[in-house]
Design an enzyme around this catalytic site. Structure first.
Site, PDB file in Angstrom:
ATOM      1  CG  ASP A  63      -3.093  -0.759  -1.983  1.00  0.00           C
ATOM      2  OD1 ASP A  63      -3.228   0.411  -1.562  1.00  0.00           O
ATOM      3  OD2 ASP A  63      -3.508  -1.756  -1.350  1.00  0.00           O
ATOM      4  CG  ASN A 106      -6.898   6.482   6.231  1.00  0.00           C
ATOM      5  OD1 ASN A 106      -7.883   6.148   5.571  1.00  0.00           O
ATOM      6  ND2 ASN A 106      -6.272   5.623   7.031  1.00  0.00           N
ATOM      7  CB  SER A 158      -0.929  -0.068   1.208  1.00  0.00           C
ATOM      8  OG  SER A 158      -1.809   1.009   1.246  1.00  0.00           O
ATOM      9  CG  ASP A 169      -6.505   0.412  -0.427  1.00  0.00           C
ATOM     10  OD1 ASP A 169      -5.717   1.373  -0.319  1.00  0.00           O
ATOM     11  OD2 ASP A 169      -6.436  -0.605   0.285  1.00  0.00           O
ATOM     12  CB  SER A 208       0.495   2.124  15.376  1.00  0.00           C
ATOM     13  OG  SER A 208       0.657   1.501  14.122  1.00  0.00           O
ATOM     14  CG  ASP A 229      -3.358   3.828  -1.046  1.00  0.00           C
ATOM     15  OD1 ASP A 229      -3.984   3.534  -2.093  1.00  0.00           O
ATOM     16  OD2 ASP A 229      -3.318   3.069  -0.066  1.00  0.00           O
TER      17      ASP A 229
HETATM   18  C1  16G Z   1      -4.051  -0.030   7.651  1.00  0.00           C
HETATM   19  C2  16G Z   1      -5.525  -0.062   7.336  1.00  0.00           C
HETATM   20  C3  16G Z   1      -6.107   1.331   7.398  1.00  0.00           C
HETATM   21  C4  16G Z   1      -5.823   1.945   8.757  1.00  0.00           C
HETATM   22  C5  16G Z   1      -4.352   1.904   9.068  1.00  0.00           C
HETATM   23  C6  16G Z   1      -4.118   2.323  10.494  1.00  0.00           C
HETATM   24  C7  16G Z   1      -6.718  -1.492   5.782  1.00  0.00           C
HETATM   25  C8  16G Z   1      -6.854  -1.956   4.372  1.00  0.00           C
HETATM   26  N1  16G Z   1      -5.767  -0.596   5.998  1.00  0.00           N
HETATM   27  O1  16G Z   1      -3.330   0.648   6.675  1.00  0.00           O
HETATM   28  O2  16G Z   1      -7.476   1.200   7.199  1.00  0.00           O
HETATM   29  O3  16G Z   1      -6.263   3.281   8.789  1.00  0.00           O
HETATM   30  O4  16G Z   1      -3.878   0.584   8.910  1.00  0.00           O
HETATM   31  O5  16G Z   1      -2.790   2.196  10.819  1.00  0.00           O
HETATM   32  O6  16G Z   1      -7.434  -1.923   6.672  1.00  0.00           O
HETATM   33  P1  16G Z   1      -2.287   2.348  12.305  1.00  0.00           P
HETATM   34  O7  16G Z   1      -2.947   1.282  13.128  1.00  0.00           O
HETATM   35  O8  16G Z   1      -0.814   2.225  12.204  1.00  0.00           O
HETATM   36  O9  16G Z   1      -2.693   3.716  12.759  1.00  0.00           O
HETATM   37 MG    MG Z   2      -3.779   1.119   0.416  1.00  0.00          MG
END
Ligand code: 16G
Ligand code: MG
Length: 543
Positions: free
Chosen positions: A278, A372, A64, A280, A499, A276
């Site tokens: 990929d 986002n 991604s 999505d 995170s 982004d």
């Molecule tokens: C991933 C998730 C995204 C989320 C992000 C949070 C998918 C496809 N992608 O990229 O939705 O906003 O993680 O990241 O589910 P974080 O937990 O590091 O803040």
């Molecule tokens: Mg993505």
């Protein structure tokens, strides 16, 4: 269970001893050179999942918005949704099994899920444009082949295109033709029909500037461009012909930095968007006449789409339950606008698409977006049937027209997962149908100033959250401290969460002014640092 062929091939995809990885929020993600064994094993797991669900399963090789050197893999379940959470545990166990444990781990999954190994299986494989993706997708194919499964390599595709293809295959074509060509045709047909329904706004939308993050989205949108002409003309930036993937560009860069990507020169009022890596996720933006940058993120998109749908529903006198699903990161202004002005119920889910998607499925129409830029709209079978019926049987011309518009939105939006290309076309169509410029869209409500920070702690698992990540329950005292700080500011809100993709703790704060949002974020950051075991230097206030 004889798994000789599997073990023999596995030796060619040996796991570096001691390496452990986790199937995180969106699959595995790390440096590409550590992923060969994971890919092979996800090929195996996809086959087991396919036999288990008696359906086709997707495997997407992508990381991604991560830097080009990284890579990753996510599995796609039968209806195009993300892999079921119970199976994430199998994925983690399988990826972390040492070579001599592989047979046991596989046999356990087969036993636990009572998988009939004679059942046919089918896997669709896709990949993004990273230099490492081609080899890694071959490793997936090796895994799939060692279990004698059927498969199709779709090659370079966006993540949402693979989700679409899987859903089409498993619905025997009811969702569309299971090919990239079928995707272009379905979406462009719905887009054209929608545009043509615009009353007196002409049929051309003018130029849209697209930052493709130097990734697969730019490539695929270029393929699709011919289907969209003459309605929409696109000017490409960061199309991958020279720059590096996600470097100083793309939706994540624009959202986090709150500025335009490199290589895109904006004149005031010009409509721009970024995908982004990929494709999505999508965010929109523009510069005003004083050259101030304005970001229209997932919250603005959710509001635009849900308001449009709600207006159509009321013209149709259709009483279906619609809701918007956001996360804790949603700007407080967007939530207030939706609830108080639009009278649309709003729900908060945990971060990560799968959580929002599941919540949205509870409604006749569920619109979900992360701030986002990741999101879509879901229509239940009942809602879809009711809308389709009204296209022909609606009592008035207005009802029939509105139903027709909504039917086109249903066909245009990718209901399997958030999709930058599909979301972009929905947004373009709505702006056109409502005669809105990007400034007018932005003026629907003003965002509250906000700030995101991150802090390093020894073990981020010491922070536990509740209430869709809006409050912490551990470590003791942290939530009380946050409450105390938030009280000092106007229109303020703040939260702390570990995170799911990086070894950090994230902080979000919003308040009446940018200075206050920054100060609040800093104070909350300090509280997390001292109460959750911060490491390194104490966080400094923003300059
Ligand atoms: C991933 C998730 C995204 C989320 C992000 C949070 C998918 C496809 N992608 O990229 O939705 O906003 O993680 O990241 O589910 P974080 O937990 O590091 O803040
Ligand atoms: Mg993505």
């Amino acid at each position: 269970m004889h798994l000789e062929a599997v073990l023999k091939s596995s030796a060619r995809h040996a796991k570096p001893a001691g390496l452990t990885l986790q199937y995180g929020t969106a699959g595995f993600r790390t440096k590409a050179e550590h992923l060969d064994h994971v890919m092979y094993r996800m090929g195996l797991l996809a086959v087991l999942r396919s036999k288990n669900t008696k359906s086709g399963i997707g495997v997407m090789v992508t990381a991604s918005h991560n830097p080009e050197e990284d890579n990753g893999v996510k599995l796609v379940d039968p209806m195009g949704e993300m892999l079921a959470q119970e199976w994430e545990v199998y994925a983690t166990n399988l990826a972390n099994a040492e070579e001599h444990e592989l047979q046991t781990v596989l046999t356990n999954i087969i036993k636990q899920e009572s998988i009939n190994m004679q059942q046919e299986s089918f896997i669709a494989i896709g990949r993004d444009t990273r230099p490492s993706s081609e080899n890694l997708s071959r490793s997936v194919i090796d895994g799939v082949s060692s279990l004698d499964s059927k498969f199709q390599d779709y090659g370079l595709v966006t993540t949402p295109q693979l989700h679409y293809v899987i859903c089409c295959r498993n619905t025997n074509g009811a969702y569309g033709e299971p090919s990239v060509e079928g995707y272009y045709q379905k979406l462009s047909k719905a887009f054209k029909e929608l545009i043509q329904q615009a009353p007196g706004h002409g049929s051309e939308l003018g130029c849209l500037r697209v930052d493709g993050a130097n990734g697969i989205g730019a490539l695929k949108l270029k393929d699709m461009e011919q289907y969209l002409q003459p309605m929409l003309s696109i000017q490409f930036f960061n199309d991958g012909s020279k720059g590096k993937l996600n470097y100083m560009c793309g939706a994540d860069y624009v959202k986090v930095q709150q500025k335009a990507p490199e290589g895109l020169d904006m004149k005031p009022g010009e409509r721009c968007c970024s995908f982004d890596g990929d494709a999505d996720r999508i965010v929109y933006y523009y510069n005003d006449h004083d050259n101030h940058f304005h970001l229209l993120d997932g919250d603005k998109i959710a509001t635009l789409i849900s308001t449009f749908i709600k207006e159509l529903l009321s013209k149709m006198n259709l009483n279906v339950k619609m809701a918007v699903v956001q996360t804790a990161y949603a700007n407080g202004s967007s939530t207030r606008y939706l609830e108080e002005v639009m009278k649309v119920p709003v729900y908060c889910a945990k971060t990560g698409v799968k959580h929002l998607h599941h919540k949205a499925q509870e409604f006749d129409i569920g619109v979900y977006f992360e701030a986002n830029g990741h999101g879509t709209a879901l229509f239940s079978k009942t809602a879809e049937d009711q809308i389709k019926r009204l296209v022909h049987t609606g009592a008035t011309e207005e009802i029939r027209k509105s139903a027709q518009m909504l039917e086109n939105v249903i066909n245009l939006i990718n209901q399997t997962v958030g999709d930058a290309i599909s979301d972009m076309l929905v947004i373009e169509a709505i702006l056109h149908l409502k005669g809105l410029t990007i400034q007018k869209w932005d003026e629907i409500y003003p965002d509250l100033p906000n700030r995101q920070l991150k802090v390093k702690v020894a073990d981020r698992r010491v922070i536990e959250t509740t209430d869709a990540e809006r409050r912490t329950i551990k470590p003791p005292g942290l939530q009380e401290k946050i409450d105390e700080i938030v009280k000092i500011y106007n229109l303020a809100r703040a939260f702390v969460r570990p995170s799911g993709t990086e070894d950090v703790v994230r902080i979000y704060a919003e308040a009446d002014t940018q200075v206050n949002a920054d100060a609040l974020a800093h104070e909350v950051c300090l509280a997390a640092f001292s109460l959750a075991g911060g490491v390194g230097d104490q966080p400094q206030p923003l300059p």
